[in-house]
Design an enzyme around this catalytic site. Sequence first.
Site, PDB file in Angstrom:
ATOM      1  N   ASP A 138      12.275  48.275 104.553  1.00  0.00           N
ATOM      2  CA  ASP A 138      11.597  48.571 105.824  1.00  0.00           C
ATOM      3  C   ASP A 138      12.474  48.351 107.034  1.00  0.00           C
ATOM      4  O   ASP A 138      12.126  48.767 108.142  1.00  0.00           O
ATOM      5  CB  ASP A 138      10.342  47.691 105.934  1.00  0.00           C
ATOM      6  CG  ASP A 138       9.309  48.080 104.897  1.00  0.00           C
ATOM      7  OD1 ASP A 138       8.927  47.217 104.086  1.00  0.00           O
ATOM      8  OD2 ASP A 138       8.921  49.261 104.872  1.00  0.00           O
ATOM      9  N   HIS A 154      12.053  39.238 100.808  1.00  0.00           N
ATOM     10  CA  HIS A 154      11.302  39.969  99.777  1.00  0.00           C
ATOM     11  C   HIS A 154      10.903  38.984  98.673  1.00  0.00           C
ATOM     12  O   HIS A 154      11.647  38.067  98.360  1.00  0.00           O
ATOM     13  CB  HIS A 154      12.197  41.069  99.169  1.00  0.00           C
ATOM     14  CG  HIS A 154      11.429  42.119  98.452  1.00  0.00           C
ATOM     15  ND1 HIS A 154      11.019  41.971  97.154  1.00  0.00           N
ATOM     16  CD2 HIS A 154      10.958  43.321  98.867  1.00  0.00           C
ATOM     17  CE1 HIS A 154      10.346  43.048  96.782  1.00  0.00           C
ATOM     18  NE2 HIS A 154      10.299  43.881  97.804  1.00  0.00           N
ATOM     19  N   HIS A 213       3.593  43.803 104.003  1.00  0.00           N
ATOM     20  CA  HIS A 213       3.847  44.795 102.937  1.00  0.00           C
ATOM     21  C   HIS A 213       4.321  46.095 103.606  1.00  0.00           C
ATOM     22  O   HIS A 213       5.317  46.093 104.313  1.00  0.00           O
ATOM     23  CB  HIS A 213       2.573  44.964 102.114  1.00  0.00           C
ATOM     24  CG  HIS A 213       2.703  45.770 100.846  1.00  0.00           C
ATOM     25  ND1 HIS A 213       3.890  46.088 100.254  1.00  0.00           N
ATOM     26  CD2 HIS A 213       1.742  46.316 100.057  1.00  0.00           C
ATOM     27  CE1 HIS A 213       3.662  46.792  99.154  1.00  0.00           C
ATOM     28  NE2 HIS A 213       2.371  46.960  99.019  1.00  0.00           N
TER      29      HIS A 213
HETATM   30  C1  SDX Z   1       7.553  45.514 101.117  1.00  0.00           C
HETATM   31  O1  SDX Z   1       6.558  43.612  96.700  1.00  0.00           O
HETATM   32  C2  SDX Z   1       7.205  44.666  96.982  1.00  0.00           C
HETATM   33  O2  SDX Z   1       7.898  45.221  96.186  1.00  0.00           O
HETATM   34  C3  SDX Z   1       6.986  45.182  98.393  1.00  0.00           C
HETATM   35  C4  SDX Z   1       7.830  46.397  98.807  1.00  0.00           C
HETATM   36  C5  SDX Z   1       7.426  47.612  98.038  1.00  0.00           C
HETATM   37  O3  SDX Z   1       8.263  48.537  97.967  1.00  0.00           O
HETATM   38  O4  SDX Z   1       6.248  47.703  97.601  1.00  0.00           O
HETATM   39  O5  SDX Z   1       9.204  46.109  98.575  1.00  0.00           O
HETATM   40  C6  SDX Z   1       7.626  46.712 100.276  1.00  0.00           C
HETATM   41  O6  SDX Z   1       6.487  45.033 101.327  1.00  0.00           O
HETATM   42  C7  SDX Z   1       8.829  44.888 101.623  1.00  0.00           C
HETATM   43  C8  SDX Z   1       8.580  43.565 102.404  1.00  0.00           C
HETATM   44  C9  SDX Z   1       8.170  43.953 103.814  1.00  0.00           C
HETATM   45  N1  SDX Z   1       7.734  42.778 104.578  1.00  0.00           N
HETATM   46  C10 SDX Z   1       8.463  42.268 105.567  1.00  0.00           C
HETATM   47  O7  SDX Z   1       9.589  42.673 105.861  1.00  0.00           O
HETATM   48  C11 SDX Z   1       7.772  41.163 106.339  1.00  0.00           C
HETATM   49  C12 SDX Z   1       8.761  40.003 106.582  1.00  0.00           C
HETATM   50  N2  SDX Z   1       9.048  39.394 105.294  1.00  0.00           N
HETATM   51  C13 SDX Z   1       8.282  38.159 104.986  1.00  0.00           C
HETATM   52  O8  SDX Z   1       6.957  38.213 105.437  1.00  0.00           O
HETATM   53  C14 SDX Z   1       8.481  37.728 103.535  1.00  0.00           C
HETATM   54  O9  SDX Z   1       9.825  37.767 103.283  1.00  0.00           O
HETATM   55  C15 SDX Z   1       7.746  38.452 102.435  1.00  0.00           C
HETATM   56  C16 SDX Z   1       6.286  38.517 102.665  1.00  0.00           C
HETATM   57  C17 SDX Z   1       8.286  39.844 102.278  1.00  0.00           C
HETATM   58  C18 SDX Z   1       8.016  37.688 101.135  1.00  0.00           C
HETATM   59  O10 SDX Z   1       7.385  36.483 101.267  1.00  0.00           O
HETATM   60  P1  SDX Z   1       7.461  35.388 100.080  1.00  0.00           P
HETATM   61  O11 SDX Z   1       8.143  35.870  98.874  1.00  0.00           O
HETATM   62  O12 SDX Z   1       6.093  34.849  99.922  1.00  0.00           O
HETATM   63  O13 SDX Z   1       8.467  34.354 100.683  1.00  0.00           O
HETATM   64  P2  SDX Z   1       8.042  33.061 101.454  1.00  0.00           P
HETATM   65  O14 SDX Z   1       7.028  33.438 102.482  1.00  0.00           O
HETATM   66  O15 SDX Z   1       7.667  32.032 100.434  1.00  0.00           O
HETATM   67  O16 SDX Z   1       9.392  32.661 102.204  1.00  0.00           O
HETATM   68  C19 SDX Z   1      10.333  31.792 101.595  1.00  0.00           C
HETATM   69  C20 SDX Z   1      11.060  31.127 102.791  1.00  0.00           C
HETATM   70  C21 SDX Z   1      10.089  30.479 103.783  1.00  0.00           C
HETATM   71  O17 SDX Z   1      10.792  29.464 104.436  1.00  0.00           O
HETATM   72  P3  SDX Z   1      10.590  27.904 103.899  1.00  0.00           P
HETATM   73  O18 SDX Z   1       9.077  27.682 103.827  1.00  0.00           O
HETATM   74  O19 SDX Z   1      11.252  27.862 102.539  1.00  0.00           O
HETATM   75  O20 SDX Z   1      11.274  27.053 104.950  1.00  0.00           O
HETATM   76  O21 SDX Z   1      11.743  32.145 103.529  1.00  0.00           O
HETATM   77  C22 SDX Z   1      11.203  32.226 104.848  1.00  0.00           C
HETATM   78  C23 SDX Z   1       9.832  31.555 104.808  1.00  0.00           C
HETATM   79  O22 SDX Z   1       9.497  31.024 106.072  1.00  0.00           O
HETATM   80  N3  SDX Z   1      11.089  33.640 105.174  1.00  0.00           N
HETATM   81  C24 SDX Z   1      11.418  34.167 106.349  1.00  0.00           C
HETATM   82  C25 SDX Z   1      11.212  35.556 106.210  1.00  0.00           C
HETATM   83  N4  SDX Z   1      10.756  35.812 104.974  1.00  0.00           N
HETATM   84  C26 SDX Z   1      10.678  34.634 104.342  1.00  0.00           C
HETATM   85  N5  SDX Z   1      11.864  33.614 107.494  1.00  0.00           N
HETATM   86  C27 SDX Z   1      12.094  34.471 108.525  1.00  0.00           C
HETATM   87  N6  SDX Z   1      11.924  35.808 108.480  1.00  0.00           N
HETATM   88  C28 SDX Z   1      11.495  36.388 107.328  1.00  0.00           C
HETATM   89  N7  SDX Z   1      11.313  37.704 107.267  1.00  0.00           N
END
Ligand code: SDX
Length: 429
Positions: free
Chosen positions: A364, A306, A265
Amino acid sequence: MGDKHARLFVDGADEAIELPILSPSLGSDVIDIAQLTKQGIFTYDPGFVSTASCDSNITYIDGDNGVLLHRGYPIEQLAERSDFLELCYLLLEGALPSAAQKSEFERTIAAERNLPAGIANMVSSFSTGAHPMGIITALTGALAAEYHNGLDITVAEDRDITARRLIAKMPTLAALTYRHGQGKPPLPPREDLGYAENFLYTTFADDENYEINPVIARAMDRIFMLHADHEQNASTSTVRLAGSTGTNPYSAIAAGVAALWGPSHGGANEAVLSMLADIGSPDNIDTYVAKAKDRNDPFRIMGFGHRVYKNYDPRATVMQETCHEVLAELGVEADETLQMAQRLEKIALEDEFFIERRLYPNVDFYSGITLKAIGIPTEMFTVIFVTGRTPGWIAHWKEMVSEAYKIGRPRQLYLGETSRDYVPLEQRS
Ligand code: SDX
């Protein structure tokens, strides 16, 4: 909200369960499932991927089209033409202020920047190596202790003064936290400076020669704006759930601060810089992209992906522009970290793995590089996010408690042991 219905057919039931469908002013219809508990059935949605927890008028996100509206105004227009305090007013009141309302709001915020003495002294109880997010979580909770007696959240004026105090005091807490970590004495806030200017002054001014760079001040104000609110994200949902018990609003915000710290997050901005440091050199990018694609490897590209945006995060676009402005102003355009980030972004955006998962840079990805250039240490990045997000958190709290509300109490899918009798100690193996 219309008379559409969903019909749920459950095996073994004599008839379908009719569920009202509620239509929004923008976005997806929702199915009102509240009555399901009477039918002896719950819905199951870990991570609330398909669940609307409330109704709200504050912020709308269209993840497929990269749209972010605050009370209907696009973030791109607000970032270009408004400022952080005007956005705070908009989030809280639902309309842009008149000139008189804006100057009165700015005056009341400036007048509230100081902290209760006990809290300013509290910071010295932490070691200089204590993580700033832990400190500001504690200090925000301490505001609850100071502002509890006599606080009546059923009174609109009490809710409004709470909102103003939190917006005004969070940058003071942030600057206090930073200077404690630097082993420097706190600086009293100045009422004659703008919001971002005062934050830069109380953070960095070491003597009377300190000059506020207007380009950096504008960038800081825009960074606060880009983080101001984002619908029902994890920390805002935490504030709403905590607030639904009727708790002290400062403690509900402290719960939001705690939730924001996580690297999935608000902690992602700090994690982006750590990730780029681990990558170390543009030559290693391909190796790390391969790690990100390997499902057996927990490595994720921080600042990418996201839950809602399946297109470019509109904040990331503005953040990237701001990043370039700051680096140009400071003459660090050749910043290797930025160049590595841009190369990582290019590679990821062209890679099928990220394309098919619709993974794009989020807010971010570039904020950390910008903050680092401004001189904010990495471990302070999420504290900046806290300062920006405070108006969003308190606007959602105010929206919820200003109307009738229920305590949040989710249920569960129980997979544990069925009922069994106690076994006396002497009978156990
Ligand atoms: C913020 O919610 C909000 O609005 C938050 C925010 C706000 O203003 O409040 O926007 C702020 O928190 C932004 C997000 C910051 N976090 C990161 O940058 C951390 C890296 N991102 C990931 O951890 C992830 O993308 C999340 C947590 C942000 C979202 O996760 P989801 O929606 O649960 O997606 P998922 O984990 O189900 O991923 C779907 C697929 C998966 O692959 P498969 O299982 O389908 O093979 O996408 C892949 C994931 O492995 N994936 C990534 C990835 N993010 C998702 N692979 C590599 N790198 C990534 N960053």
